[in-house]
Scaffold this active site. Structure first.
Site, PDB file in Angstrom:
ATOM      1  N   GLY A 195      -8.206  -3.554   8.170  1.00 41.97           N
ATOM      2  CA  GLY A 195      -7.333  -2.407   7.934  1.00 41.97           C
ATOM      3  C   GLY A 195      -7.369  -1.994   6.492  1.00 41.97           C
TER       4      GLY A 195
ATOM      5  N   GLY B  51      -4.920   0.394   3.631  1.00 46.51           N
ATOM      6  CA  GLY B  51      -3.758   1.242   3.366  1.00 46.51           C
ATOM      7  C   GLY B  51      -4.130   2.180   2.244  1.00 46.51           C
ATOM      8  N   GLY B  52      -3.108   2.667   1.540  1.00 47.68           N
ATOM      9  CA  GLY B  52      -3.360   3.608   0.469  1.00 47.68           C
ATOM     10  C   GLY B  52      -4.231   3.006  -0.616  1.00 47.68           C
TER      11      GLY B  52
ATOM     12  N   ALA C 237      -5.078  -0.642  -0.624  1.00 48.43           N
ATOM     13  CA  ALA C 237      -5.546  -1.999  -0.329  1.00 48.43           C
ATOM     14  C   ALA C 237      -6.434  -2.005   0.893  1.00 48.43           C
ATOM     15  CB  ALA C 237      -4.354  -2.923  -0.095  1.00 48.43           C
ATOM     16  N   LYS C 238      -7.288  -2.982   0.885  1.00 47.60           N
ATOM     17  CA  LYS C 238      -8.138  -3.203   2.053  1.00 47.60           C
ATOM     18  C   LYS C 238      -7.798  -4.613   2.525  1.00 47.60           C
ATOM     19  CE  LYS C 238     -12.517  -1.684   2.373  1.00 47.60           C
ATOM     20  NZ  LYS C 238     -13.921  -1.525   1.996  1.00 47.60           N
ATOM     21  N   VAL C 239      -7.693  -4.807   3.821  1.00 51.21           N
ATOM     22  CA  VAL C 239      -7.383  -6.150   4.317  1.00 51.21           C
ATOM     23  C   VAL C 239      -8.582  -6.661   5.122  1.00 51.21           C
ATOM     24  CG1 VAL C 239      -5.774  -7.589   5.638  1.00 51.21           C
ATOM     25  CG2 VAL C 239      -4.925  -5.572   4.432  1.00 51.21           C
TER      26      VAL C 239
ATOM     27  N   LYS D  59      -5.846  -9.515   1.335  1.00 47.18           N
ATOM     28  CA  LYS D  59      -5.537  -8.153   0.911  1.00 47.18           C
ATOM     29  C   LYS D  59      -6.222  -7.941  -0.435  1.00 47.18           C
ATOM     30  CE  LYS D  59      -1.364  -5.329   0.461  1.00 47.18           C
ATOM     31  NZ  LYS D  59       0.056  -5.290   0.789  1.00 47.18           N
TER      32      LYS D  59
ATOM     33  N   ASP E 273      11.218  -0.725   3.913  1.00 41.85           N
ATOM     34  CA  ASP E 273      10.126  -0.040   4.607  1.00 41.85           C
ATOM     35  C   ASP E 273       9.906  -0.667   5.987  1.00 41.85           C
ATOM     36  OD1 ASP E 273       8.190   1.866   4.959  1.00 41.85           O
ATOM     37  OD2 ASP E 273       6.638   0.827   3.822  1.00 41.85           O
TER      38      ASP E 273
HETATM   39  C1  6BB Z   1      -2.485  -9.463   8.180  1.00 43.32           C
HETATM   40  C2  6BB Z   1      -1.749  -8.948   7.038  1.00 43.32           C
HETATM   41  C3  6BB Z   1      -0.919  -9.800   6.317  1.00 43.32           C
HETATM   42  O1  6BB Z   1      -2.563  -6.734   7.347  1.00 43.32           O
HETATM   43  C4  6BB Z   1      -3.917  -2.453   9.146  1.00 43.32           C
HETATM   44  C5  6BB Z   1      -3.168  -3.164   8.056  1.00 43.32           C
HETATM   45  C6  6BB Z   1      -2.416 -10.770   8.629  1.00 43.32           C
HETATM   46  C7  6BB Z   1      -3.308  -8.824   9.071  1.00 43.32           C
HETATM   47  C8  6BB Z   1      -4.554  -9.582  11.124  1.00 43.32           C
HETATM   48  C9  6BB Z   1      -4.531  -8.419  11.882  1.00 43.32           C
HETATM   49  C10 6BB Z   1      -5.358  -8.260  12.986  1.00 43.32           C
HETATM   50  C11 6BB Z   1      -6.209  -9.287  13.331  1.00 43.32           C
HETATM   51  C12 6BB Z   1      -6.236 -10.442  12.596  1.00 43.32           C
HETATM   52  C13 6BB Z   1      -5.422 -10.583  11.474  1.00 43.32           C
HETATM   53  C14 6BB Z   1      -0.191  -9.307   5.269  1.00 43.32           C
HETATM   54  N1  6BB Z   1      -0.259  -8.032   4.894  1.00 43.32           N
HETATM   55  C15 6BB Z   1      -1.038  -7.159   5.570  1.00 43.32           C
HETATM   56  C16 6BB Z   1      -1.787  -7.598   6.652  1.00 43.32           C
HETATM   57  C17 6BB Z   1      -2.376  -5.361   7.241  1.00 43.32           C
HETATM   58  C18 6BB Z   1      -3.223  -4.660   8.264  1.00 43.32           C
HETATM   59  C19 6BB Z   1      -2.734  -4.991   9.663  1.00 43.32           C
HETATM   60  C20 6BB Z   1      -3.547  -4.239  10.695  1.00 43.32           C
HETATM   61  N2  6BB Z   1      -3.489  -2.841  10.450  1.00 43.32           N
HETATM   62  N3  6BB Z   1      -3.159 -10.901   9.706  1.00 43.32           N
HETATM   63  N4  6BB Z   1      -3.705  -9.734   9.996  1.00 43.32           N
HETATM   64  F1  6BB Z   1      -3.684  -7.464  11.536  1.00 43.32           F
END
Ligand code: 6BB
Length: 620
Positions: free
Chosen positions: A18, A20-21, A23-25, A40, A132
């Site tokens: 994922g 956001g504005g 950050a990339k996760v 993140k 939020d």
């Molecule tokens: C996080 C996470 C933890 O994700 C876009 C933004 C923790 C995300 C995750 C998942 C799906 C599959 C496997 C793991 C803390 N802050 C942000 C986080 C943000 C993204 C979530 C999905 N949509 N595990 N995962 F989301």
């Protein structure tokens, strides 16, 4: 040091889940323990005015530890980037779960709602307001439990939560009327309003206040006017009404939500808001066990564990002693009061404050120690529910047999280790970030210009190379380490070996099927998941063509990779407003074509409507 190198010392990095504005996760895996994590990634240059927000989030998450708050394990700051290593929640967003099910039953909603109340009661008890709250900020973990994320907009008023705040922030649809009107407001009261909106979204599958026109939306919110659909029970209608009271002083409080008749229905017990994993909690039995197995003093073991922990013990000393007292900020309760309101707090106190030391009670605890010993032998994954992650990691390090290097590989839970950080390295788990101080408000202005889409840099590229599948990782290890002795093991992180390894990985990356997935000539076969829409068709190409013909009509840009469509929408100014994937797949049983959808970026409700629109217009 270059950004990716520091991160890659400890973690394997997989695909992006994922963005956001700012950050990339990405998915990641802690090399030593094999534990999955979410990483993140923030580019400092691009943070700009959002840098204080990141600082706020890190500070808050460092001081919070609760079963329904996503844990921050580790922060790595380099010259160019900030990496936050967070708890892994494979279930994704509560938002996606709701829309996949249309709406949830009252019973299922209650399970989630109790967890949300628990998380918020705890967060408030620590003096924070989240500000939020929305289903996108609640993730589902592997046990189907909720974890609250995104503390970038949270606030901790200096004088306590009873003090008023001024900054207007959060998503407009979830914002309380007093916030929208620019009045001074109490953070916890505004959070209760947002929880009301969230509760409505869970029970109904849509928002109580919604409009494309911001002014109309604001008017609806400030009037508090919404319609109750016919399926809501009288109890739900009453609770929603109590939570979405325009006058914050008439609004129900979190304290009242803990034992509200709706919350308690079918449970008979109030919500347990206190942390079952308080910060600085160290399982004394494990310390004993570790010191015995490693033949080092308990004191040294304890010191080692403390150095490994991210947080100071002292921070939480009084936090544990705080309980709710109606609308007042949190006040300490006497042990008697605490026992009456939070029965297991007593147990916890026993465990933490009067935990047995070998001097005091070693023999009586023989059986419990035996149990722990067994758990220790089984590796850290088995101790999951009782110990925080850094401790599990340490226990693993200390308890693993000191076998010859050749055998050591087999004893690791994660056999894909490339570099073996030393014990000194593990102490670095406590790395702290000193992000530059930044003034300014943490207000999220919906109209604010978002940072431009990041051009993937070289470091990022390097990480993508390492973002390989476990199978590939194992193969590269086997090839590289086939006849490795102790001395070459030491050199594994070295330059020559590193580049050889990377070279091999590159080749393997190019050759392995998953990277060629985009070029596949057949759709993937998948099992039913909640982000999958079933069709009544059996020909995947037909479904794909139908979707392809609709996308331009809906002003969606796309790039096709086999049966996957990487879609984007843009604003008039060329800003990417939404990014998502649609993949035509084959379902196992029944044998039909389905479409897997995944949102990567953008407003969730807009995404929901757009994808629904695309899939229904495609007449699949
Ligand atoms: C996080 C996470 C933890 O994700 C876009 C933004 C923790 C995300 C995750 C998942 C799906 C599959 C496997 C793991 C803390 N802050 C942000 C986080 C943000 C993204 C979530 C999905 N949509 N595990 N995962 F989301």
């Amino acid at each position: 040091m270059d950004s990716a190198a520091e991160l890659l010392k400890y973690y394997e990095v997989y695909e992006t889940i994922g963005s956001g504005g700012f950050a990339k996760v990405k998915l990641g895996r802690h090399i030593l323990t094999g534990e999955k994590v979410a990483i993140k990634i923030m580019e400092k240059k691009e943070l700009g005015e959002d840098l204080p927000r990141v600082k706020v989030e890190i500070e808050a998450m460092k001081s919070l530890s609760h079963q329904h708050v996503c844990r921050l394990y580790h922060v790595i700051e380099t010259n160019t980037k900030i990496y936050m290593i967070l708890e892994y929640c494979p279930g994704g967003e509560l938002f996606d779960y709701i829309i996949a099910k249309d709406r949830l039953s009252e019973e299922e909603t209650r399970v989630f709602f109790r967890q949300i109340v628990s998380a918020l009661a705890y967060v408030h008890s620590q003096g924070y307001a989240h500000r939020d709250l929305k289903p996108e900020n609640l993730l589902i973990d592997e046990d189907h439990n909720l974890k609250l994320i995104d503390f970038g907009l949270c606030a901790k008023p200096k004088g306590g939560l009873g003090y008023e705040l001024m900054t207007c922030c959060g998503s407009p649809a979830y914002a309380a009327p007093e916030l929208i009107q620019g009045k001074a407001y109490i953070g916890s009261e505004a959070d209760v309003w947002s929880m009301g909106v969230l509760l409505f979204a869970l029970l109904c599958g849509y928002l109580p206040f919604d409009d494309d026109n911001c002014m109309v939306l604001y008017r609806k919110i400030t009037r508090g006017s919404y319609n109750n659909p016919h399926w809501l029970s009288p109890g739900s209608i009453l609770l929603l009404n109590q939570m979405m009271q325009v006058d914050p002083k008439h609004r129900v409080t979190i304290r009242q939500l803990l034992d509200h008749p709706w919350t308690m229905s079918g449970y008979g017990t109030p919500v347990e808001w206190y942390s079952t994993q308080p910060l600085g909690y160290i399982d004394e039995d494990c310390i004993t066990e570790m010191s015995v197995s490693q033949k080092i003093s308990r004191q040294s073991t304890l010191q080692l564990v403390n150095e490994t922990l991210l947080f100071d013990d002292d921070d939480d000393d009084d936090a544990e002693d705080r309980c709710y007292d109606d609308d007042l900020p949190w006040v300490p309760l006497t042990p008697q009061q605490e026992r009456a309101t939070c029965p297991s707090a007593e147990k916890r106190r026993d465990q933490t404050k009067h935990a047995p030391t070998p001097e005091r009670e070693p023999i009586a605890l023989h059986h419990r120690h035996q149990e722990r010993r067994d758990r220790c032998r089984n590796g850290p994954m088995k101790t999951k529910r009782t110990l925080p992650w850094p401790i599990r990691m340490l226990i693993y390090l200390l308890c693993r047999p000191r076998s010859p290097v050749a055998n050591r590989k087999a004893t690791r839970p994660n056999k894909r280790v490339l570099t073996t950080p030393t014990h000194n390295n593990t102490n670095k788990v406590g790395n702290k970030v000193d992000t530059p101080q930044g003034g300014g408000s943490t207000c999220k202005d919906p109209s604010r210009k978002r940072p431009r889409e990041r051009v993937e840099g070289k470091e990022e590229e390097e990480m993508e190379i390492l973002a390989f599948s476990p199978e590939r990782r194992s193969r590269s290890l086997d090839l590289a380490g086939a006849s490795r002795g102790d001395s070459s093991q030491k050199r594994r992180g070295g330059k020559v070996f590193g580049s050889l390894e990377r070279g091999l990985d590159k080749v393997i990356t190019l050759l392995t099927p998953s990277k060629r997935r985009g070029l596949r000539d057949r759709p993937r076969r998948i099992k039913a998941q909640y982000n999958v829409t079933l069709t009544s068709q059996t020909n995947p190409d037909q479904v794909l063509n139908q979707i392809l013909s609709i996308l331009p009509e809906k002003h969606v840009d796309f790039a096709q990779k086999g049966y996957t469509l990487k879609c984007r929408t843009q604003s008039d100014f060329g800003k990417v407003t939404m990014a998502f994937e649609l993949e035509v797949c084959l379902l196992h049983r029944p044998e039909v074509v389905c479409v897997r959808r995944q949102r990567l970026k953008g407003d969730s409700w807009v995404y929901k409507h757009l994808v629904e629109d695309i899939l229904s217009t495609s007449s699949i």
